[in-house]
Design a protein around this motif. Sequence first.
Motif, PDB file in Angstrom:
ATOM      1  N   ASP A 349     -57.413  14.773  -9.284  1.00 57.55           N
ATOM      2  CA  ASP A 349     -56.961  15.905 -10.084  1.00 57.55           C
ATOM      3  C   ASP A 349     -55.575  16.389  -9.649  1.00 57.55           C
ATOM      4  N   PHE A 350     -55.284  16.305  -8.347  1.00 52.31           N
ATOM      5  CA  PHE A 350     -53.947  16.697  -7.884  1.00 52.31           C
ATOM      6  C   PHE A 350     -52.883  15.802  -8.516  1.00 52.31           C
ATOM      7  N   LEU A 351     -53.127  14.504  -8.542  1.00 48.95           N
ATOM      8  CA  LEU A 351     -52.144  13.579  -9.114  1.00 48.95           C
ATOM      9  C   LEU A 351     -52.055  13.733 -10.634  1.00 48.95           C
ATOM     10  N   VAL A 352     -53.217  13.874 -11.289  1.00 48.35           N
ATOM     11  CA  VAL A 352     -53.219  14.010 -12.749  1.00 48.35           C
ATOM     12  C   VAL A 352     -52.526  15.300 -13.174  1.00 48.35           C
ATOM     13  N   PHE A 353     -52.927  16.417 -12.590  1.00 47.29           N
ATOM     14  CA  PHE A 353     -52.404  17.700 -13.049  1.00 47.29           C
ATOM     15  C   PHE A 353     -51.027  18.009 -12.464  1.00 47.29           C
ATOM     16  N   GLY A 354     -50.670  17.326 -11.366  1.00 50.91           N
ATOM     17  CA  GLY A 354     -49.280  17.386 -10.929  1.00 50.91           C
ATOM     18  C   GLY A 354     -48.365  16.751 -11.972  1.00 50.91           C
ATOM     19  N   THR A 355     -48.833  15.641 -12.549  1.00 46.69           N
ATOM     20  CA  THR A 355     -48.077  15.000 -13.636  1.00 46.69           C
ATOM     21  C   THR A 355     -48.034  15.892 -14.875  1.00 46.69           C
ATOM     22  N   VAL A 356     -49.153  16.547 -15.173  1.00 46.44           N
ATOM     23  CA  VAL A 356     -49.208  17.461 -16.318  1.00 46.44           C
ATOM     24  C   VAL A 356     -48.203  18.596 -16.139  1.00 46.44           C
ATOM     25  N   ALA A 357     -48.135  19.165 -14.934  1.00 49.22           N
ATOM     26  CA  ALA A 357     -47.180  20.251 -14.671  1.00 49.22           C
ATOM     27  C   ALA A 357     -45.746  19.763 -14.854  1.00 49.22           C
ATOM     28  N   THR A 358     -45.460  18.562 -14.335  1.00 51.15           N
ATOM     29  CA  THR A 358     -44.112  17.998 -14.489  1.00 51.15           C
ATOM     30  C   THR A 358     -43.790  17.754 -15.956  1.00 51.15           C
ATOM     31  N   ALA A 359     -44.768  17.220 -16.702  1.00 50.08           N
ATOM     32  CA  ALA A 359     -44.559  16.946 -18.121  1.00 50.08           C
ATOM     33  C   ALA A 359     -44.257  18.222 -18.896  1.00 50.08           C
ATOM     34  N   SER A 360     -44.964  19.307 -18.576  1.00 51.08           N
ATOM     35  CA  SER A 360     -44.743  20.563 -19.293  1.00 51.08           C
ATOM     36  C   SER A 360     -43.373  21.158 -18.978  1.00 51.08           C
ATOM     37  N   PHE A 361     -42.894  20.943 -17.750  1.00 50.01           N
ATOM     38  CA  PHE A 361     -41.577  21.451 -17.377  1.00 50.01           C
ATOM     39  C   PHE A 361     -40.455  20.707 -18.110  1.00 50.01           C
ATOM     40  N   PHE A 362     -40.597  19.363 -18.258  1.00 53.82           N
ATOM     41  CA  PHE A 362     -39.498  18.551 -18.755  1.00 53.82           C
ATOM     42  C   PHE A 362     -39.566  18.250 -20.248  1.00 53.82           C
ATOM     43  N   SER A 363     -40.710  18.500 -20.881  1.00 56.18           N
ATOM     44  CA  SER A 363     -40.850  18.171 -22.296  1.00 56.18           C
ATOM     45  C   SER A 363     -39.849  18.937 -23.159  1.00 56.18           C
ATOM     46  N   GLY A 364     -39.812  20.254 -22.970  1.00 49.29           N
ATOM     47  CA  GLY A 364     -38.903  21.065 -23.781  1.00 49.29           C
ATOM     48  C   GLY A 364     -37.449  20.712 -23.551  1.00 49.29           C
ATOM     49  N   ALA A 365     -37.083  20.452 -22.292  1.00 45.28           N
ATOM     50  CA  ALA A 365     -35.687  20.107 -21.979  1.00 45.28           C
ATOM     51  C   ALA A 365     -35.288  18.801 -22.646  1.00 45.28           C
ATOM     52  N   LEU A 366     -36.190  17.804 -22.608  1.00 44.90           N
ATOM     53  CA  LEU A 366     -35.873  16.520 -23.243  1.00 44.90           C
ATOM     54  C   LEU A 366     -35.789  16.660 -24.757  1.00 44.90           C
ATOM     55  N   LEU A 367     -36.659  17.492 -25.339  1.00 45.62           N
ATOM     56  CA  LEU A 367     -36.614  17.714 -26.775  1.00 45.62           C
ATOM     57  C   LEU A 367     -35.271  18.299 -27.193  1.00 45.62           C
ATOM     58  N   HIS A 368     -34.797  19.304 -26.450  1.00 49.01           N
ATOM     59  CA  HIS A 368     -33.526  19.940 -26.793  1.00 49.01           C
ATOM     60  C   HIS A 368     -32.338  19.013 -26.561  1.00 49.01           C
ATOM     61  N   SER A 369     -32.427  18.172 -25.558  1.00 46.56           N
ATOM     62  CA  SER A 369     -31.281  17.313 -25.237  1.00 46.56           C
ATOM     63  C   SER A 369     -31.248  16.024 -26.046  1.00 46.56           C
ATOM     64  N   SER A 370     -32.439  15.471 -26.360  1.00 47.65           N
ATOM     65  CA  SER A 370     -32.466  14.139 -26.981  1.00 47.65           C
ATOM     66  C   SER A 370     -33.212  14.067 -28.304  1.00 47.65           C
ATOM     67  N   GLY A 371     -34.046  15.069 -28.628  1.00 47.43           N
ATOM     68  CA  GLY A 371     -34.696  15.090 -29.920  1.00 47.43           C
ATOM     69  C   GLY A 371     -36.145  14.621 -29.914  1.00 47.43           C
ATOM     70  N   TRP A 372     -36.828  14.883 -31.025  1.00 46.05           N
ATOM     71  CA  TRP A 372     -38.243  14.580 -31.194  1.00 46.05           C
ATOM     72  C   TRP A 372     -38.519  13.088 -31.120  1.00 46.05           C
ATOM     73  N   ALA A 373     -37.636  12.274 -31.665  1.00 46.51           N
ATOM     74  CA  ALA A 373     -37.856  10.823 -31.646  1.00 46.51           C
ATOM     75  C   ALA A 373     -37.909  10.294 -30.215  1.00 46.51           C
ATOM     76  N   THR A 374     -37.048  10.800 -29.358  1.00 48.99           N
ATOM     77  CA  THR A 374     -37.038  10.342 -27.957  1.00 48.99           C
ATOM     78  C   THR A 374     -38.350  10.665 -27.262  1.00 48.99           C
ATOM     79  N   ILE A 375     -38.887  11.854 -27.547  1.00 51.34           N
ATOM     80  CA  ILE A 375     -40.186  12.235 -26.965  1.00 51.34           C
ATOM     81  C   ILE A 375     -41.225  11.156 -27.260  1.00 51.34           C
ATOM     82  N   ASN A 376     -41.273  10.682 -28.479  1.00 52.40           N
ATOM     83  CA  ASN A 376     -42.296   9.718 -28.875  1.00 52.40           C
ATOM     84  C   ASN A 376     -41.969   8.298 -28.437  1.00 52.40           C
ATOM     85  N   TRP A 377     -40.690   7.949 -28.320  1.00 52.01           N
ATOM     86  CA  TRP A 377     -40.348   6.626 -27.803  1.00 52.01           C
ATOM     87  C   TRP A 377     -40.764   6.478 -26.342  1.00 52.01           C
TER      88      TRP A 377
END
Length: 414
Positions: A349-377
């Motif tokens: 759970d530490f490894l899984v939810f550590g990844t979840v925390a990282t994903a939530s931090f960087f998802s919005g930043a990547l969306l703003h910088s690179s767009g929705w298509a990049t998120i899905n690629w």
Amino acid sequence: MTAKSDQVSRAPHRNIRLLTIAQALGGANSPIVISLGGLVGQHLSPDPKLETLPVSLLNLGLAVGTVPAAFIMRRYGRRQGYLLGAVIALLAGLIATLGIVRHSFAIFCAGTCLAGFYSSYVQSYRFAAADNPTGAASQKAIARVMVGGLVAAIIGPQLVIWTRDALPGHAFAGSFLSQGVLAMMAFPVLLMLRPPAERSHGTAQPAANRALRDILLTPRYMLAIATGVVSYGLMTFVMTASPIAMVGHGHSVDRAALGIQWHILAMYGPSFLTGRLMARFGKEKVAATGLLLIGASAVVALSGLDIAHFWGALVLLGVGWNFGFLGATAMVADCHTPSERNKVQGANDFLVFGTVATASFFSGALLHSSGWATINWVVLPAVSLVLVPLLWRSAAAIGRLNSCWQGQLCQRDL
């Protein structure tokens, strides 16, 4: 022996029912914070860039809390740990409410972070369901408890609607107060849990208790962790960005919210069938199907920007998460002896939810910088990385599903 043995034989089924109820009450904790954390952050945050920090801190608290939660449950037992978690949830709700009343962003963030600590206990309910059953029964038990998440997905948003104006002049304070009330409702349910019967076993043959480092290096456990990390990490990564992307491409906030609601229902709805599917086809095959569905959700999202593309992708993402995450949970449950249970599950759970925390931090930043298509690629290579060894493992395990875990761990296969 008659009455006593009958009571012991019913205890696992009783625990599963209690854990399902506790999951329904405790699982509503996260939807409340996710639904309101950003909105409250808009009013309290001194910097617009920090508006979503309360939600990210929920995920961070969940990741950090898995290690102490595993230690406490190993030392004092699951029931005592879960009761402590309920007390933490009450404090989290009170602190978040205080932050809103006092217009303090720091206090409010402390409350949402503490709510993450409570979630680290709630997340282990699925493992507790598998403490007594083995094999197919264990997989069905895990899925049954996760059905409570479907109820939680309904309770959480409804509580937000019913209680958001409960404290006049302090919008949403009542919703976070209700978060603590739910935890107190779970308290008597958790009190009725009984420890697994296997605690008394061990006189004839001592159970293995390997070092965590040795367990982490076993191929089966590594693959189970990787499956959980990719399933949950990608789901969070895409879901966090989806509402912003929908609104950014001209869809209404109401349609975005409805899409997330369908996504959450798709996450937990299949739990009625997932246990049976794992028992019939094997947990590795079900997990592999989940990863394929997550990949398919990215393909749908990349094929257009209509609301149907967003909603279809979110539904596929939810079902894929269910198959992938529950399959990974069942795989982890097969990777340890009873004496190794808490440390192995805590590390997972530490490894899984550590990844979840990282994903939530960087998802919005990547969306703003690179767009929705990049998120899905990004989704497609991540899925492929785990899908190939998972399919290989699934094919290799066909002849060993019933022989590898029959009360003892198959060390050779690890």
